[in-house]
Enzyme design. Structure first.
Site, PDB file in Angstrom:
ATOM      1  N   ASP A  36      -8.880  12.401  -6.595  1.00 28.83           N
ATOM      2  CA  ASP A  36      -8.395  13.464  -5.698  1.00 28.83           C
ATOM      3  C   ASP A  36      -6.932  13.188  -5.319  1.00 28.83           C
ATOM      4  O   ASP A  36      -6.596  13.028  -4.146  1.00 28.83           O
ATOM      5  CB  ASP A  36      -9.275  13.569  -4.438  1.00 28.83           C
ATOM      6  CG  ASP A  36      -9.303  12.279  -3.613  1.00 28.83           C
ATOM      7  OD1 ASP A  36      -9.538  12.379  -2.380  1.00 28.83           O
ATOM      8  OD2 ASP A  36      -9.062  11.186  -4.161  1.00 28.83           O
ATOM      9  N   HIS A  65      -6.333   1.054  -1.937  1.00 27.51           N
ATOM     10  CA  HIS A  65      -7.722   1.478  -2.120  1.00 27.51           C
ATOM     11  C   HIS A  65      -8.073   1.744  -3.601  1.00 27.51           C
ATOM     12  O   HIS A  65      -8.876   1.031  -4.193  1.00 27.51           O
ATOM     13  CB  HIS A  65      -7.984   2.777  -1.347  1.00 27.51           C
ATOM     14  CG  HIS A  65      -7.802   2.667   0.129  1.00 27.51           C
ATOM     15  ND1 HIS A  65      -8.537   1.816   0.932  1.00 27.51           N
ATOM     16  CD2 HIS A  65      -6.980   3.348   0.971  1.00 27.51           C
ATOM     17  CE1 HIS A  65      -8.173   1.971   2.194  1.00 27.51           C
ATOM     18  NE2 HIS A  65      -7.237   2.888   2.258  1.00 27.51           N
TER      19      HIS A  65
END
Ligand code: RIB
Ligand code: CA
Length: 309
Positions: free
Chosen positions: A12, A242
């Protein structure tokens, strides 16, 4: 020469997604066979446009399949413009892509890739898990055919980042996460327990300005926005790594300390999206510790390798 790992990244983008995608393109240990897009940091249409545009910036002709624009059940949460910017790459803008996405939806692209190459494909979702849940719904047999699923998401013995309980990717679609955690496929969770210990700074990206000036200029500009968010909210000089951490865990689990346990996810209420060790369900390799310098070292080395334009 070690064999490269065939990977599909479900993404995303998103600034740390962009770091992960460029890392995957730079590391010869990755055979990036496709990308599937998902709503999350940005609307799905923006995620798809950003993924295509980023691949064109990097000169990589890799299939992209557009994914879900909505969670399975819950009302969509707002996109975190304050984290990645309205267009997903902070203040860095990319030319609109020339290519169009694959004709298939993301979940069908995943099914076809996994069933064409049983036992070979590693799925690395770094956004909400809706596409993987849809793929499981349409073809449950893929659980026996993937090599592994390595998820950036969740927080096991760690606070959330959306609130005290939930990590963003799980919070955006907890019902999809529940379906993914209940599937009997080899799975690793790379959650905030470890990704918040791996801090990327501007100095880690700086060598790219010399070795890969086109991608380096883009990533340096995009990262400024993400660094600003981390400075304001966490007081850190850099950002949590992340999504790249999940790619690296898919290639080499050695830097990660793991336990094996089922994982529950809260579906409703104030704690929706919270993930905790459970007593029932398939065991998942849960990353609870990390040799952060080892992960960062690999990230730095590959990004500075000059393999990107
Ligand atoms: O919580 C961090 C995760 O949420 C990362 O994947 C980031 O890109 C956002 O999607
Ligand atoms: Ca992401």
């Amino acid at each position: 020469m070690t064999r490269s790992t065939p990977i599909i990244i479900d993404t995303d983008p998103g600034i740390d997604d962009a770091m992960a995608i460029l890392y995957a393109l730079a590391d010869p240990a990755v055979d990036l066979i496709g990308l599937t897009t998902i709503f999350g940091n940005v609307p799905e249409a923006t995620a798809t446009r950003n993924t295509l545009a980023l691949l064109e910036l990097a000169g990589a002709d890799i299939p992209v399949a557009a994914g879900a624009a909505m969670p399975l059940v819950q009302t969509p949460h707002p996109h975190p413009d304050f984290v990645h910017g309205v267009e997903g790459f902070g203040d860095a803008l990319l030319d609109p892509p020339m290519r169009r996405p694959d004709a298939r939806p993301a979940y069908q692209f995943i099914i076809d890739a996994v069933t064409d190459r049983p036992g070979e494909i590693t799925l690395v979702p770094v956004g909400p898990l809706t596409n993987l849940a849809l793929a499981l719904q349409a073809a449950p047999e893929i659980a026996q055919q993937v090599a592994r699923v390595v998820i950036m998401g969740g927080a096991v013995r760690h606070k959330g980042n959306v609130n005290a309980y939930a990590e963003a990717n799980i919070w955006q679609d907890p019902h999809a996460a529940a379906a993914v955690f209940a599937a009997e496929w080899p799975m690793t969770l790379v959650g905030l327990d470890v990704t918040e210990r791996v801090i990327c700074t501007a100095a880690d990206l700086a060598p790219m300005m010399e070795t890969s000036p086109r991608c380096g200029a883009f990533l340096t500009k995009a990262a400024e926005f993400y660094f600003g968010f981390h400075q304001e909210t966490e007081g850190i000089d850099g950002c949590h790594l992340h999504d790249p951490s999940a790619i690296i865990a898919a290639l080499d689990p050695a830097p990660f300390e793991q336990i094996s346990a089922p994982l529950s996810v809260t579906l409703e209420g104030a704690e929706a999206g919270m993930t905790r060790e459970a007593t029932r369900g398939p065991p998942i390799d849960l990353c609870l510790g990390v040799d952060a310098e080892r992960v960062l070292g690999r990230f730095r080395r590959q990004l500075a390798s000059g393999r990107l334009p």
